[in-house]
Design an enzyme around this catalytic site. Structure first.
Site, PDB file in Angstrom:
ATOM      1  N   HIS A 126       0.810  -1.216   0.000  1.00 51.52           N
ATOM      2  CA  HIS A 126       0.000   0.000   0.000  1.00 51.52           C
ATOM      3  C   HIS A 126       0.842   1.263   0.000  1.00 51.52           C
ATOM      4  O   HIS A 126       0.400   2.307  -0.498  1.00 51.52           O
ATOM      5  CB  HIS A 126      -0.920   0.013   1.222  1.00 51.52           C
ATOM      6  CG  HIS A 126      -1.952  -1.070   1.202  1.00 51.52           C
ATOM      7  ND1 HIS A 126      -2.691  -1.411   2.311  1.00 51.52           N
ATOM      8  CD2 HIS A 126      -2.371  -1.902   0.207  1.00 51.52           C
ATOM      9  CE1 HIS A 126      -3.518  -2.389   2.013  1.00 51.52           C
ATOM     10  NE2 HIS A 126      -3.335  -2.707   0.745  1.00 51.52           N
ATOM     11  N   PHE A 367      -1.037  -8.088   4.938  1.00 49.77           N
ATOM     12  CA  PHE A 367       0.305  -7.575   4.672  1.00 49.77           C
ATOM     13  C   PHE A 367       0.330  -6.236   3.936  1.00 49.77           C
ATOM     14  O   PHE A 367       1.274  -5.964   3.193  1.00 49.77           O
ATOM     15  CB  PHE A 367       1.125  -8.600   3.878  1.00 49.77           C
ATOM     16  CG  PHE A 367       0.961 -10.019   4.333  1.00 49.77           C
ATOM     17  CD1 PHE A 367       1.022 -10.351   5.680  1.00 49.77           C
ATOM     18  CD2 PHE A 367       0.706 -11.034   3.425  1.00 49.77           C
ATOM     19  CE1 PHE A 367       0.856 -11.651   6.105  1.00 49.77           C
ATOM     20  CE2 PHE A 367       0.543 -12.338   3.848  1.00 49.77           C
ATOM     21  CZ  PHE A 367       0.611 -12.659   5.193  1.00 49.77           C
ATOM     22  N   CYS A 368      -0.686  -5.407   4.136  1.00 54.66           N
ATOM     23  CA  CYS A 368      -0.754  -4.121   3.423  1.00 54.66           C
ATOM     24  C   CYS A 368      -0.634  -4.320   1.918  1.00 54.66           C
ATOM     25  O   CYS A 368       0.012  -3.527   1.224  1.00 54.66           O
ATOM     26  CB  CYS A 368       0.327  -3.158   3.923  1.00 54.66           C
ATOM     27  SG  CYS A 368       0.096  -2.629   5.623  1.00 54.66           S
ATOM     28  N   ALA A 369      -1.255  -5.390   1.436  1.00 56.22           N
ATOM     29  CA  ALA A 369      -1.259  -5.688   0.001  1.00 56.22           C
ATOM     30  C   ALA A 369      -2.605  -6.308  -0.363  1.00 56.22           C
ATOM     31  O   ALA A 369      -2.678  -7.389  -0.935  1.00 56.22           O
ATOM     32  CB  ALA A 369      -0.109  -6.627  -0.354  1.00 56.22           C
TER      33      ALA A 369
END
Length: 454
Positions: A126, A367-369
């Site tokens: 992100h 995982f900020c994805a």
């Protein structure tokens, strides 16, 4: 058993906290196995020593006439040079010291031409997506990667031919799988289409030799806390044209040449974007980490991580019900990041079990994805194990064995979701959640006694 599993791999460099004991839910203790290096890497012992040396010299930077102020200024600016050299900066490149990768990418987003479009892939963290989208969603296109590297490069070439972009922002290594695109080829395609290239190096720079000059990339951003330095420092390194003329990222003292009531004259980069008192000790720490990694013999970093990743992949693949995530079927030489799922098990439960019953730290979640996890078929999240210079084969074996035990027998205690996270229902482990907590006692199990280490 494979040759990779027969080999023993020792830590490559000493890290702080390597012998830390953590409490287990059964009342015993275990040496902490940190397999969450991709989130935050432990500081190198050499980094801690360097910070201890610099701490007595800590004083005001850049505008102090006192001797210690001059020493601190020299330490800070020398650190800047070291960080730039570590990522192969060219003679006319500039190094802006930031808080982390997210900070660095947001800084660059504020310097882009106002009407310039940005192209990113859906594999990004992100941090390398949100700054471009928040700047303008109409000027940010997200390209869905193909199942292969070759196919993704073809799609990238097509997108660059279809629209004029000023910037291509690309991950140096995925924080989900460790995989990457060939950066030299990405740069060639972008430059041929008139676009510049930003590399999110958070997961690449600490794990592979990287050079701006050799890759041809225009900027690289990375974080100290992923490169074996403490939290609080990162860097944006690369060409200075946009940075010299862009909107000052942090207006304040040190970023200006002249201030009047009606007008302000800003200095060029890097100080243009570093208003206020800088994080001197953070810069010293990051430089020390760069020095330690740079001093390793050629290939040592890659060989160490490759051996551990192979061991981890082969071990997890042999556990029934475990699925490893991949972006590209033809990717080569990924870093030591392995994400996986356990059939029928909530990733949060598995992570809590590994911590409470085995003293192993991994990451669970998305995982900020989020876009990538959704496309890989796990919108609810997965588990991620990641290795680094302080990891040994024994750490990897502990994880594989613990996952196998979970699959075979399940948890030994009951778990419940508390404030969004799985926790043992009856958890005797002390947590350092209050000011004044005895951190040393917590790290040693808070009086758990000399139980055998697992």
């Amino acid at each position: 058993m494979s040759t990779a599993l027969d080999c023993r791999t020792a830590p490559l460099l000493p890290t702080t906290g390597a012998d830390t004991l953590v409490p287990l839910v059964d009342g015993g203790t275990a040496t902490y196995a940190n397999l969450d290096v991709a989130a935050s890497a432990p500081a190198l012992a050499a980094v801690a020593a360097r910070v201890a040396e610099a701490l007595p010299l800590y004083a005001s930077v850049h505008r102090g006439a006192g001797y210690l102020s001059q020493v601190s200024t020299a330490l800070y600016e020398s650190a800047r040079d070291t960080v730039a050299a570590f990522v192969g900066a060219r003679a006319d490149d500039v190094c802006v010291l930031t808080r982390n990768t997210t900070d660095a990418l947001s800084l660059l987003a504020g310097c882009l031409p106002v009407d310039g479009a940005v192209l990113v892939l859906d594999v990004e963290h992100h941090a390398d997506l949100l700054p471009w989208q928040e700047r303008s969603r109409e000027l940010c296109d997200v390209l869905t990667a193909a199942p292969t590297v070759a196919g993704t490069l073809e799609l990238l070439a097509g997108a660059l031919a279809a629209r004029r972009y000023v910037l291509v922002a690309v991950t140096g290594a995925s924080n989900v799988t460790g995989e990457s695109l060939p950066l030299r080829r990405v740069t060639e395609l972008a430059h041929a289409a008139g676009a510049l290239v930003l590399v999110d190096g958070a997961q690449l720079v600490p794990h592979r030799r990287f050079s701006l000059a050799e890759s041809g990339a225009d900027w690289v951003a990375f974080s100290g806390h992923k490169a074996y330095a403490p939290f609080g420092t990162g860097a944006l390194v690369g060409r200075r044209d946009w940075l010299d003329t862009g909107r000052p990222y942090l207006p304040g003292g040190g970023a200006v040449a002249q201030v009047e009531v009606a007008t302000t004259t800003w200095v060029p980069a890097p100080h243009r974007h570093e208003g206020g008192s800088p994080n001197v000790l953070g810069a010293v720490a990051l430089a020390a980490a760069c020095d330690a990694l740079a001093a390793l013999p050629p290939g040592a970093l890659e060989d160490h991580e490759r051996a551990l990743r192979t061991r981890l992949v082969e071990g997890l693949t042999a556990v029934p019900g475990v699925r490893l995530l991949r972006i590209w079927s033809d990717s080569v030489d990924p870093t030591g990041v392995v994400s996986f799922t356990v059939a029928g098990a909530d990733p949060g439960l598995v992570a809590a079990y590994l911590s409470a019953e085995h003293g192993i730290g991994v990451r669970d979640g998305r995982f900020c994805a989020h876009p990538l996890l959704a496309r890989l078929g796990v919108p609810g999240g997965a588990l991620r194990a990641s290795v680094g210079v302080g990891t040994s084969s024994a750490d990897v074996d502990r994880l594989v064995d613990a996952v196998a035990r979970f699959v075979a027998d399940g948890p030994a205690v009951e778990y419940a979701v508390v404030e969004g996270r799985h926790q043992p229902v009856a958890d005797p482990r002390p947590l350092a959640g209050l000011a004044g907590a005895d951190l040393a006692a917590v790290a040693r199990g808070a009086g758990c006694g000399p139980a055998p280490t697992r």
